[in-house]
Design a protein around this motif. Structure first.
Motif, short mmCIF file in Angstrom:
data_model
loop_
_atom_site.label_atom_id
_atom_site.label_comp_id
_atom_site.label_asym_id
_atom_site.label_seq_id
_atom_site.Cartn_x
_atom_site.Cartn_y
_atom_site.Cartn_z
N GLY A 66 23.72 47.42 56.13
CA GLY A 66 22.66 47.51 55.13
C GLY A 66 21.36 48.08 55.67
O GLY A 66 20.36 48.14 54.96
N GLU A 67 21.37 48.51 56.93
CA GLU A 67 20.17 49.10 57.54
C GLU A 67 20.19 50.62 57.31
O GLU A 67 21.25 51.22 57.22
N PRO A 68 19.02 51.25 57.25
CA PRO A 68 19.01 52.71 57.04
C PRO A 68 19.38 53.46 58.32
O PRO A 68 19.02 53.06 59.42
N TYR A 69 20.12 54.54 58.16
CA TYR A 69 20.36 55.47 59.26
C TYR A 69 19.34 56.60 59.09
O TYR A 69 19.33 57.27 58.05
N VAL A 70 18.46 56.79 60.06
CA VAL A 70 17.33 57.69 59.93
C VAL A 70 17.37 58.74 61.03
O VAL A 70 17.68 58.42 62.18
N TRP A 71 17.03 59.97 60.68
CA TRP A 71 16.87 61.03 61.66
C TRP A 71 15.83 62.01 61.14
O TRP A 71 15.43 61.97 59.98
N GLY A 72 15.37 62.88 62.03
CA GLY A 72 14.35 63.85 61.66
C GLY A 72 14.75 65.24 62.08
O GLY A 72 15.66 65.44 62.89
N ARG A 73 14.04 66.21 61.48
CA ARG A 73 14.30 67.61 61.79
C ARG A 73 12.99 68.38 61.67
O ARG A 73 12.20 68.11 60.75
N ILE A 74 12.77 69.30 62.58
CA ILE A 74 11.67 70.24 62.43
C ILE A 74 12.30 71.62 62.31
O ILE A 74 13.01 72.08 63.20
N ALA A 75 12.07 72.25 61.16
CA ALA A 75 12.58 73.60 60.90
C ALA A 75 11.41 74.43 60.38
O ALA A 75 10.92 74.19 59.27
N GLY A 76 10.95 75.34 61.21
CA GLY A 76 9.79 76.15 60.82
C GLY A 76 8.57 75.29 60.65
O GLY A 76 8.21 74.52 61.55
N ASP A 77 7.95 75.36 59.48
CA ASP A 77 6.74 74.59 59.19
C ASP A 77 7.01 73.27 58.49
O ASP A 77 6.09 72.67 57.92
N THR A 78 8.26 72.82 58.49
CA THR A 78 8.60 71.59 57.77
C THR A 78 9.18 70.54 58.71
O THR A 78 10.13 70.80 59.45
N LEU A 79 8.58 69.36 58.65
CA LEU A 79 9.09 68.17 59.34
C LEU A 79 9.77 67.32 58.28
O LEU A 79 9.13 66.91 57.30
N THR A 80 11.06 67.09 58.44
CA THR A 80 11.83 66.33 57.45
C THR A 80 12.31 65.03 58.07
O THR A 80 12.77 65.01 59.21
#
Length: 185
Positions: A122-136
């Motif tokens: 029930g915990e969130p699986y979280v990750w990030g990405r930087i692609a060009g000018d966008t941090l997701t």
């Protein structure tokens, strides 16, 4: 004169090569995340399913850390009946073995290493990405019935701040989306 083994000569060279490669990775990462560092504020009007609207005040802070970066955000919802609900989140991100992809470091295991949370609990699986000018920042939640919810926060650099695009998909269907400009403070 004593003989010098090849391994005795190569160890310092290999150590130097490793150090240089680590510095290059750190410099590349610093250049990527450094562009997003700052505190941002804004608000948005969200249209609810029943046709009413609610205001949301949003704050985002992006900081570099020793090993990566942290994204902290809060949302304050002003309910139509006057109640106020505030939610605060903060996630540390570390570089992964993939360019531009970052693992969330949300908990420490028994050995003191940072690890991802477990979506099967029930915990969130979280990750990030930087692609060009966008941090997701992506968050995946697995529901008790096996369904899922996927949240996506795109924070795109813009003159004077960030454009925030938030979307939530529940079991393949769009559930909510918000777009607003966040002014850099």
């Amino acid at each position: 004169m004593p003989a010098i083994s090849l391994s005795a000569l190569t160890r310092p060279v290999l150590a130097l090569a490793l150090l240089v490669s680590l510095l290059l990775v750190t410099d590349a990462f610093a250049g990527e995340a450094a562009r997003f560092v700052g505190t941002y504020q804004g608000s948005a009007e969200l249209q609810r399913a029943d046709g009413t609207t609610e205001m949301r005040d949003m704050d985002v802070m992006i900081e570099e850390t020793k090993d990566g970066f942290t994204v902290s955000w809060s949302t304050t919802i002003q309910k139509p009946d006057g109640r106020i609900k505030e939610s605060d989140y903060s996630v540390d991100f570390l570089p992964s073995t993939r360019d531009g992809v970052y693992a969330a470091a949300m908990r420490r295991n028994v050995f003191g290493h940072t690890v991802q949370l477990d979506p099967m609990k029930g915990e969130p699986y979280v990750w990030g990405r930087i692609a060009g000018d966008t941090l997701t920042v992506f968050s995946l939640f697995v529901a008790d019935d096996g369904g899922y919810e996927m949240q996506q926060f795109d924070r795109t650099l813009a003159e004077g701040g960030l454009i925030l695009n938030f979307s939530r998909v529940k079991n393949g269907r769009p559930a909510k989306s918000v777009e607003t400009f966040l002014q850099k403070q």
